[in-house]
Scaffold this motif. Structure first.
Motif, short mmCIF file in Angstrom:
data_model
loop_
_atom_site.label_atom_id
_atom_site.label_comp_id
_atom_site.label_asym_id
_atom_site.label_seq_id
_atom_site.Cartn_x
_atom_site.Cartn_y
_atom_site.Cartn_z
N THR A 128 0.84 -1.20 0.00
CA THR A 128 0.00 0.00 0.00
C THR A 128 0.88 1.25 0.00
N GLU A 129 0.23 2.40 -0.15
CA GLU A 129 0.97 3.66 -0.14
C GLU A 129 1.82 3.80 1.11
N THR A 130 1.25 3.48 2.25
CA THR A 130 2.00 3.59 3.51
C THR A 130 3.16 2.61 3.56
N GLU A 131 2.92 1.39 3.10
CA GLU A 131 3.97 0.38 3.12
C GLU A 131 5.12 0.75 2.20
N VAL A 132 4.81 1.23 1.01
CA VAL A 132 5.86 1.61 0.07
C VAL A 132 6.64 2.81 0.61
N ALA A 133 5.94 3.79 1.15
CA ALA A 133 6.62 4.96 1.71
C ALA A 133 7.58 4.54 2.82
N ASP A 134 7.16 3.59 3.67
CA ASP A 134 8.02 3.12 4.74
C ASP A 134 9.24 2.38 4.18
N GLN A 135 9.03 1.57 3.15
CA GLN A 135 10.14 0.84 2.55
C GLN A 135 11.15 1.78 1.90
N LEU A 136 10.67 2.82 1.23
CA LEU A 136 11.57 3.79 0.61
C LEU A 136 12.32 4.59 1.68
N PRO A 161 -2.95 -2.65 -15.55
CA PRO A 161 -1.58 -2.11 -15.56
C PRO A 161 -1.55 -0.58 -15.57
N THR A 162 -2.44 0.04 -16.35
CA THR A 162 -2.43 1.50 -16.44
C THR A 162 -2.76 2.14 -15.10
N ALA A 163 -3.79 1.61 -14.44
CA ALA A 163 -4.16 2.14 -13.13
C ALA A 163 -3.07 1.89 -12.10
N SER A 164 -2.40 0.75 -12.20
CA SER A 164 -1.33 0.42 -11.27
C SER A 164 -0.18 1.42 -11.39
N VAL A 165 0.24 1.69 -12.61
CA VAL A 165 1.32 2.65 -12.84
C VAL A 165 0.93 4.04 -12.36
N GLN A 166 -0.31 4.43 -12.63
CA GLN A 166 -0.78 5.75 -12.21
C GLN A 166 -0.78 5.88 -10.69
N ARG A 167 -1.22 4.84 -10.01
CA ARG A 167 -1.26 4.88 -8.54
C ARG A 167 0.15 5.01 -7.96
N THR A 168 1.07 4.27 -8.53
CA THR A 168 2.45 4.34 -8.06
C THR A 168 3.06 5.70 -8.35
N THR A 169 2.80 6.21 -9.54
CA THR A 169 3.32 7.53 -9.91
C THR A 169 2.82 8.61 -8.97
N GLU A 170 1.55 8.56 -8.63
CA GLU A 170 0.98 9.57 -7.74
C GLU A 170 1.63 9.52 -6.36
N LEU A 171 1.89 8.31 -5.86
CA LEU A 171 2.56 8.21 -4.57
C LEU A 171 3.94 8.83 -4.63
N LEU A 172 4.71 8.46 -5.67
CA LEU A 172 6.07 8.96 -5.79
C LEU A 172 6.10 10.50 -5.90
N GLN A 173 5.15 11.04 -6.66
CA GLN A 173 5.07 12.49 -6.77
C GLN A 173 4.81 13.12 -5.40
N GLY A 174 3.99 12.48 -4.61
CA GLY A 174 3.69 13.00 -3.29
C GLY A 174 4.83 12.88 -2.29
N LEU A 175 5.77 11.96 -2.58
CA LEU A 175 6.90 11.75 -1.65
C LEU A 175 8.09 12.65 -1.95
N VAL A 176 8.07 13.37 -3.06
CA VAL A 176 9.19 14.22 -3.43
C VAL A 176 9.48 15.21 -2.31
N GLY A 177 10.71 15.21 -1.84
CA GLY A 177 11.14 16.13 -0.81
C GLY A 177 10.79 15.73 0.61
N THR A 178 10.18 14.54 0.77
CA THR A 178 9.76 14.13 2.13
C THR A 178 10.54 12.93 2.65
N VAL A 179 11.14 12.14 1.78
CA VAL A 179 11.84 10.92 2.21
C VAL A 179 13.30 11.24 2.54
#
Length: 265
Positions: free
Chosen positions: A217-225, A247-265
């Motif tokens: 999930t978003e939280t799990e990936v953020a913690d792993q990064l 696949p399209t929705a999967s990539v979009q969901r991941t992209t949105e998380l990564l965009q939200g993590l910019v500057g926070t990790v």
């Protein structure tokens, strides 16, 4: 060609770094790559990060070339690149390369040179003569216990600045973490069979590529990064892969998380 692509991307961007991760060296003479890289760096207003590496024995030998002394090859290659792209000339007599060359560098700016270092000798080279490493298939344990201490020690002993550790990580956001890891294991299975990656997977006690993927999930990936950052990664190279039925929705969901993590990790 990645450098041609980056030159084009530089026309559409203003601030971001434009990096190669990585250009194989056995197939390119350092004089040729130095000219091309200096040109791209000028075209992108000094935003190039040049990532290079020897690639892998099977791929190099299939081209009829010898995969010979890769750590020495890269050490001398970086020394030649550095001289040519900062001074415009080199007279180098090494064990691997013997050459004298030069070209004009009006208004040239230096740029970082990173190498794909995972093994002890390569990490030593990365710390002593390059500006850091770009990893792939190196999990948190391998980074913390092997990659980061080795390259940092080499840089410190050589009196060089702290190295960049650019960590390539497969990333997929999904509600089914086990399925995400299974997909990663299948998608990236070839890397578990290549000697250089197999060694670093074993150092991290990771059975295969699926075990180093950041997925869940978003939280799990953020913690792993965040764990990668805590282990010493200075930069994240997220390799998004699709998982699940859409696949399209999967990539979009991941992209949105990564965009939200910019500057926070």
């Amino acid at each position: 060609d990645v450098l041609t692509t980056l030159a084009l991307a530089g026309r559409e961007t203003q601030k971001i770094e434009l990096a190669t991760g990585v250009i194989p060296t056995y197939t390119r003479h350092p004089n040729v790559l130095a000219q091309q890289a200096a040109t791209v760096n000028a075209a992108t207003n000094g935003r190039l990060v040049l990532g290079i590496g020897p690639s892998h024995r099977p791929g190099v030998e299939r081209l009829g070339l010898a995969y010979d002394r890769p750590a020495l090859h890269i050490r001398e290659y970086v020394q030649i690149l550095r001289a040519l792209t900062t001074e415009g000339a080199v007279d180098f007599q090494g064990d691997y390369f013997q050459m004298a060359a030069g070209f004009n560098l009006p208004g040239a700016q230096p740029f970082p040179i990173l190498i794909s270092a995972l093994a002890p000798l390569m990490l030593r080279v990365a710390g002593e003569v390059a500006d850091g490493t770009i990893t792939w298939m190196a999990g948190v344990t391998a980074l913390r216990q092997h990659v980061v201490p080795s390259i940092t020690k080499a840089a410190t002993n050589a009196g060089r600045p702290a190295p960049r550790v650019v960590v390539g990580v497969p990333v997929a956001v999904t509600d089914d973490q086990l399925a995400g890891r299974a997909t990663a294991a299948e998608t990236f299975q070839i890397y578990g069979k290549l000697e250089n990656y197999r060694r670093v997977l074993d150092r991290g006690e990771a059975p295969g590529p699926g075990d180093v993927a950041a997925t869940g999930t978003e939280t799990e990936v953020a913690d792993q990064l965040a764990a990668y950052a805590a282990a010493g990664a200075t930069d994240l190279m997220a390799v998004i892969y699709p998982t699940g039925d859409n696949p399209t929705a999967s990539v979009q969901r991941t992209t949105e998380l990564l965009q939200g993590l910019v500057g926070t990790v």
